[in-house]
Design a protein around this motif. Structure first.
Motif, PDB file in Angstrom:
ATOM      1  N   PHE A 181      20.451  -6.625  14.621  1.00  0.00           N
ATOM      2  CA  PHE A 181      20.282  -7.170  15.967  1.00  0.00           C
ATOM      3  C   PHE A 181      21.626  -7.499  16.605  1.00  0.00           C
ATOM      4  CE2 PHE A 181      20.040 -10.959  18.646  1.00  0.00           C
ATOM      5  CZ  PHE A 181      19.185 -10.511  19.642  1.00  0.00           C
ATOM      6  N   ALA A 182      22.502  -8.160  15.847  1.00  0.00           N
ATOM      7  CA  ALA A 182      23.811  -8.521  16.389  1.00  0.00           C
ATOM      8  C   ALA A 182      24.620  -7.284  16.745  1.00  0.00           C
ATOM      9  CB  ALA A 182      24.571  -9.381  15.365  1.00  0.00           C
ATOM     10  N   ARG A 183      24.518  -6.254  15.924  1.00  0.00           N
ATOM     11  CA  ARG A 183      25.239  -5.015  16.219  1.00  0.00           C
ATOM     12  C   ARG A 183      24.677  -4.344  17.465  1.00  0.00           C
ATOM     13  NH1 ARG A 183      27.739  -1.351  17.577  1.00  0.00           N
ATOM     14  NH2 ARG A 183      28.752   0.299  16.384  1.00  0.00           N
ATOM     15  N   ALA A 184      23.369  -4.404  17.652  1.00  0.00           N
ATOM     16  CA  ALA A 184      22.734  -3.706  18.772  1.00  0.00           C
ATOM     17  C   ALA A 184      22.984  -4.407  20.101  1.00  0.00           C
ATOM     18  CB  ALA A 184      21.229  -3.584  18.519  1.00  0.00           C
ATOM     19  N   VAL A 185      23.070  -5.734  20.093  1.00  0.00           N
ATOM     20  CA  VAL A 185      23.245  -6.468  21.349  1.00  0.00           C
ATOM     21  C   VAL A 185      24.536  -6.067  22.052  1.00  0.00           C
ATOM     22  CG1 VAL A 185      23.697  -8.761  22.302  1.00  0.00           C
ATOM     23  CG2 VAL A 185      21.804  -8.434  20.745  1.00  0.00           C
TER      24      VAL A 185
END
Length: 290
Positions: free
Chosen positions: A217-221
């Motif tokens: 999730f952190a990478r995608a944001v």
């Protein structure tokens, strides 16, 4: 030391020190704090302080604009959906790689790391060529009325592609260390395969699964390179927040770009904090159950 002897509790100043055979706690702690301050804390503090000149009204007007809200909704919504998809399929991929032997297994295992090494721009161009209406896969979806490239669905596909390795590589070591005797014991007691997985294995791998979910999730944001090619970048439709930040920087609106970045930072921190709290709760619950 006297206070420690009388009360049985260590002095507050001594609680910072952890017993270790290897000395150097003070030196390593100072180095770690200095390094984190230079790399993380100071840049983030500068980012947060940048919109101060706008005032609260200016800050609110900047982040509550319809175009900004739409881009934030697309970024966080697509990142959350992609992380959920990766958590499900990443668990399956890790399970297959750990539990089964099949031809070209090493090649498949190496392909999992491909999104790590592949430049994001190259990934975006490749995904766009594949899922465009005239692409290798897009041409089969086009007659069905399903458009992937240049839509929010294309953003989810790109974010799923770049986030899969985080889930697989986080769960894989846990599955490798899991003792198969627990599965045999559950089967001997009459548990089905599904019951064995849900009641025996899932509690053990749940913390690692949540960690992989949070990393994906952190990478995608904050993903930018692979998204701008497949998204279409239409305002209010398929424009992500990182692209809007770059647009404002190109317009020399540094305060507006910083305001959007602060909102993204705050929401990301709160979501990751909630995931970490849930992970810690599951770990404690597992220890108590054991």
């Amino acid at each position: 030391m006297a206070a420690t002897a009388l009360t049985g509790r260590p002095h507050p100043l001594l609680r910072w020190k952890q017993p270790s055979v290897i000395p150097g706690f003070g030196l390593t702690l100072g180095f770690a704090v200095t390094y984190l301050s230079l790399i993380v804390l100071i840049p983030l503090a500068a980012l947060v302080l940048r919109p101060v000149d706008m005032g609260f009204v200016g800050f609110w007007n900047a982040v509550s604009a319809p175009r900004v809200l739409a881009s934030l909704k697309i970024s966080f919504g697509a990142a959350l959906l992609a992380a959920i998809v990766n958590a499900f399929f990443g668990l399956i991929v890790a399970w297959v790689l750990v539990r089964y032997r099949f031809p070209m297994k090493r090649l498949v295992d190496a392909l999992v790391d491909l999104p790590f090494a592949l430049p994001t721009a190259v990934a975006g161009i490749a995904l766009t060529g594949i899922y465009a209406p005239n692409g290798w896969l897009g041409r089969f979806f086009e007659p069905l009325g399903i458009k992937i490239a240049f839509t929010p669905l294309g953003i989810v596909v790109a974010l799923t592609f770049i986030g899969l390795p985080f889930v697989v590589r986080t769960i894989q070591p846990v599955l490798q260390d899991f003792d198969a005797e627990f599965e045999d014991a559950a089967a001997s007691l009459g548990a089905t395969r599904w019951q064995t997985f849900v009641m025996v294995m899932l509690p053990s791998i749940a913390p690692a699964l949540l960690t992989g979910f949070a990393l994906a999730f952190a990478r995608a944001v904050g993903e930018y390179g692979s998204v701008i090619f497949i998204a279409g970048n239409m305002p209010m439709v398929s424009e992500v927040a990182p692209l809007l930040i770059v647009t404002k920087l190109e317009q020399y609106d540094y305060a507006g770009a910083s305001a959007i970045a602060v909102v993204m930072l705050a929401f990301s921190f709160l979501i990751l904090l909630a995931v970490n709290r849930l992970q810690r709760y599951l770990s404690r619950h597992r220890e108590r159950a054991a």
